[in-house]
Design an enzyme around this catalytic site. Structure first.
Site, PDB file in Angstrom:
ATOM      1  N   GLU A   1      76.220 -35.531   8.145  1.00  0.00           N
ATOM      2  CA  GLU A   1      75.833 -36.870   8.229  1.00  0.00           C
ATOM      3  C   GLU A   1      76.965 -37.814   8.780  1.00  0.00           C
ATOM      4  O   GLU A   1      78.046 -37.506   8.297  1.00  0.00           O
ATOM      5  CB  GLU A   1      75.219 -37.443   6.892  1.00  0.00           C
ATOM      6  CG  GLU A   1      74.997 -38.940   6.621  1.00  0.00           C
ATOM      7  CD  GLU A   1      74.706 -39.377   5.394  1.00  0.00           C
ATOM      8  OE1 GLU A   1      74.557 -38.460   4.355  1.00  0.00           O
ATOM      9  OE2 GLU A   1      74.794 -40.812   5.073  1.00  0.00           O
TER      10      GLU A   1
ATOM     11  N   ARG B   1      81.105 -51.148   1.583  1.00  0.00           N
ATOM     12  CA  ARG B   1      80.549 -52.518   1.966  1.00  0.00           C
ATOM     13  C   ARG B   1      79.448 -52.638   0.697  1.00  0.00           C
ATOM     14  O   ARG B   1      79.686 -52.535  -0.243  1.00  0.00           O
ATOM     15  CB  ARG B   1      79.957 -52.023   3.123  1.00  0.00           C
ATOM     16  CG  ARG B   1      80.638 -51.623   4.405  1.00  0.00           C
ATOM     17  CD  ARG B   1      80.096 -51.194   5.488  1.00  0.00           C
ATOM     18  NE  ARG B   1      79.321 -52.038   6.397  1.00  0.00           N
ATOM     19  CZ  ARG B   1      78.528 -51.975   7.058  1.00  0.00           C
ATOM     20  NH1 ARG B   1      78.317 -51.173   7.817  1.00  0.00           N
ATOM     21  NH2 ARG B   1      77.904 -53.066   7.712  1.00  0.00           N
TER      22      ARG B   1
ATOM     23  N   ARG C   1      77.293 -56.285  17.227  1.00  0.00           N
ATOM     24  CA  ARG C   1      77.625 -56.183  15.811  1.00  0.00           C
ATOM     25  C   ARG C   1      78.982 -56.699  15.079  1.00  0.00           C
ATOM     26  O   ARG C   1      79.843 -56.965  16.246  1.00  0.00           O
ATOM     27  CB  ARG C   1      77.234 -54.847  15.372  1.00  0.00           C
ATOM     28  CG  ARG C   1      75.779 -54.648  15.624  1.00  0.00           C
ATOM     29  CD  ARG C   1      75.262 -53.010  15.142  1.00  0.00           C
ATOM     30  NE  ARG C   1      75.073 -53.229  13.598  1.00  0.00           N
ATOM     31  CZ  ARG C   1      74.590 -52.431  12.803  1.00  0.00           C
ATOM     32  NH1 ARG C   1      74.371 -51.149  13.364  1.00  0.00           N
ATOM     33  NH2 ARG C   1      74.482 -52.261  11.535  1.00  0.00           N
TER      34      ARG C   1
ATOM     35  N   ALA D   1      70.715 -47.947   9.076  1.00  0.00           N
ATOM     36  CA  ALA D   1      70.169 -48.663   8.039  1.00  0.00           C
ATOM     37  C   ALA D   1      68.995 -47.506   7.405  1.00  0.00           C
ATOM     38  O   ALA D   1      68.844 -47.401   5.998  1.00  0.00           O
ATOM     39  CB  ALA D   1      69.454 -49.728   8.481  1.00  0.00           C
TER      40      ALA D   1
ATOM     41  N   ASN E   1      73.475 -39.829  12.633  1.00  0.00           N
ATOM     42  CA  ASN E   1      73.726 -41.397  11.959  1.00  0.00           C
ATOM     43  C   ASN E   1      72.654 -42.105  11.971  1.00  0.00           C
ATOM     44  O   ASN E   1      72.014 -42.696  12.752  1.00  0.00           O
ATOM     45  CB  ASN E   1      74.893 -42.089  12.832  1.00  0.00           C
ATOM     46  CG  ASN E   1      75.148 -43.409  12.105  1.00  0.00           C
ATOM     47  OD1 ASN E   1      74.663 -43.956  11.149  1.00  0.00           O
ATOM     48  ND2 ASN E   1      76.289 -43.942  12.743  1.00  0.00           N
TER      49      ASN E   1
ATOM     50  N   PRO F   1      68.797 -46.885  14.120  1.00  0.00           N
ATOM     51  CA  PRO F   1      68.686 -48.313  14.528  1.00  0.00           C
ATOM     52  C   PRO F   1      69.772 -49.195  14.590  1.00  0.00           C
ATOM     53  O   PRO F   1      70.902 -49.182  13.966  1.00  0.00           O
ATOM     54  CB  PRO F   1      67.701 -49.050  13.516  1.00  0.00           C
ATOM     55  CG  PRO F   1      67.698 -47.963  12.321  1.00  0.00           C
ATOM     56  CD  PRO F   1      68.009 -46.785  12.678  1.00  0.00           C
ATOM     57  N   ASN F   2      69.788 -50.214  15.834  1.00  0.00           N
ATOM     58  CA  ASN F   2      70.862 -51.041  15.868  1.00  0.00           C
ATOM     59  C   ASN F   2      72.099 -50.505  16.650  1.00  0.00           C
ATOM     60  O   ASN F   2      73.100 -51.216  16.879  1.00  0.00           O
ATOM     61  CB  ASN F   2      70.935 -51.927  14.750  1.00  0.00           C
ATOM     62  CG  ASN F   2      69.782 -52.663  14.165  1.00  0.00           C
ATOM     63  OD1 ASN F   2      69.152 -53.343  15.040  1.00  0.00           O
ATOM     64  ND2 ASN F   2      69.380 -52.403  13.105  1.00  0.00           N
TER      65      ASN F   2
ATOM     66  N   HIS G   1      78.793 -41.808   9.859  1.00  0.00           N
ATOM     67  CA  HIS G   1      78.978 -43.116   9.862  1.00  0.00           C
ATOM     68  C   HIS G   1      79.894 -43.754  10.197  1.00  0.00           C
ATOM     69  O   HIS G   1      81.361 -43.206  10.203  1.00  0.00           O
ATOM     70  CB  HIS G   1      78.716 -43.775   8.154  1.00  0.00           C
ATOM     71  CG  HIS G   1      77.446 -43.366   7.704  1.00  0.00           C
ATOM     72  ND1 HIS G   1      76.383 -43.827   8.132  1.00  0.00           N
ATOM     73  CD2 HIS G   1      77.101 -42.600   6.717  1.00  0.00           C
ATOM     74  CE1 HIS G   1      75.319 -43.387   7.298  1.00  0.00           C
ATOM     75  NE2 HIS G   1      75.764 -42.424   6.470  1.00  0.00           N
TER      76      HIS G   1
ATOM     77  N   TYR H   1      82.723 -52.749  13.131  1.00  0.00           N
ATOM     78  CA  TYR H   1      82.357 -51.660  14.210  1.00  0.00           C
ATOM     79  C   TYR H   1      83.430 -51.975  15.418  1.00  0.00           C
ATOM     80  O   TYR H   1      83.211 -50.922  16.158  1.00  0.00           O
ATOM     81  CB  TYR H   1      80.947 -51.947  14.624  1.00  0.00           C
ATOM     82  CG  TYR H   1      80.020 -51.573  13.560  1.00  0.00           C
ATOM     83  CD1 TYR H   1      79.688 -50.324  13.063  1.00  0.00           C
ATOM     84  CD2 TYR H   1      79.348 -52.914  12.942  1.00  0.00           C
ATOM     85  CE1 TYR H   1      78.815 -50.228  11.990  1.00  0.00           C
ATOM     86  CE2 TYR H   1      78.242 -52.478  11.761  1.00  0.00           C
ATOM     87  CZ  TYR H   1      78.422 -51.250  11.569  1.00  0.00           C
ATOM     88  OH  TYR H   1      77.269 -50.886  10.426  1.00  0.00           O
TER      89      TYR H   1
HETATM   90  C1  DQA Z   1      76.171 -47.151   9.763  1.00  0.00           C
HETATM   91  C2  DQA Z   1      76.134 -47.872   8.357  1.00  0.00           C
HETATM   92  C3  DQA Z   1      74.922 -48.318   7.744  1.00  0.00           C
HETATM   93  O1  DQA Z   1      74.995 -48.897   6.545  1.00  0.00           O
HETATM   94  C4  DQA Z   1      74.355 -49.524   8.877  1.00  0.00           C
HETATM   95  O2  DQA Z   1      72.975 -49.827   8.454  1.00  0.00           O
HETATM   96  C5  DQA Z   1      74.465 -49.060  10.287  1.00  0.00           C
HETATM   97  C6  DQA Z   1      75.538 -48.303  10.687  1.00  0.00           C
HETATM   98  C7  DQA Z   1      77.453 -46.775  10.488  1.00  0.00           C
HETATM   99  O3  DQA Z   1      77.603 -46.156  11.063  1.00  0.00           O
HETATM  100  O4  DQA Z   1      78.526 -47.159   9.675  1.00  0.00           O
HETATM  101  O5  DQA Z   1      73.555 -49.422  11.092  1.00  0.00           O
HETATM  102  O6  DQA Z   1      75.385 -45.955   9.584  1.00  0.00           O
END
Ligand code: DQA
Length: 143
Positions: free
Chosen positions: A97, A106, A17, A76, A73, A9-10, A99, A22
């Site tokens: 995994e 964070r 963002r 959240a 990825n 998501p997002n 990120h 990012y």
């Molecule tokens: C994320 C890190 C997560 O904590 C966050 O909720 C994201 C992006 C990253 O790629 O850094 O949406 O997965």
């Protein structure tokens, strides 16, 4: 064998963002970056993004059924989705995994990943390059 690359998501709104976290990367930039690196490594990728936990779980089922390797990825969902963890634990091929940011540097709620324990490894904190490093690691795992 195609590598399924799942984004949670997002991530499709990366351009909206926090730029301090990012950078200036858009989701389209990220997609293109991954496709270019995959071509250079002679890997085939199937890149998908969803804001829906149920859709992500169904894609993980598809990868499990077809024994596809996965780079995920979970965004959240990383921090609380036991449904995604349980689905990832069913995969028969390697899973990594990734990120963009380093969740450990964070907020406290990002310090827990419920997914990390069921993947081969986690790569975090290198922006789009986290995906490139994951592709290189996946190539080794697949050989
Ligand atoms: C994320 C890190 C997560 O904590 C966050 O909720 C994201 C992006 C990253 O790629 O850094 O949406 O997965």
């Amino acid at each position: 064998m195609k590598i399924m690359i799942l984004n949670g998501p997002n991530l499709a709104r990366l351009d909206l963002r926090d730029k301090d976290i990012y950078g200036n990367l858009s989701y389209e930039d990220l997609r293109k970056f991954i496709v270019d690196k995959a071509i250079a490594l002679e890997l085939e990728v199937d890149i998908r993004q969803s804001d829906s936990e149920s859709e992500i779980v169904s894609w993980i089922h598809e990868a499990a059924d077809n024994k596809m390797p996965m780079i995920i990825n979970p965004a959240a969902f990383t921090h609380y989705s036991y449904a995604i963890r349980d689905a990832v634990s069913m995969l028969k091929a390697p899973a990594i995994e990734v990120h963009l940011s380093n969740p450990l540097s964070r907020e406290e709620f990002r310090h827990t990943s419920v997914v990390s324990g069921v993947v081969q490894g986690t790569i975090a904190g290198f922006g789009a390059e986290s995906y490139e490093l994951a592709l290189v690691a996946m190539q080794k795992l697949m050989n």
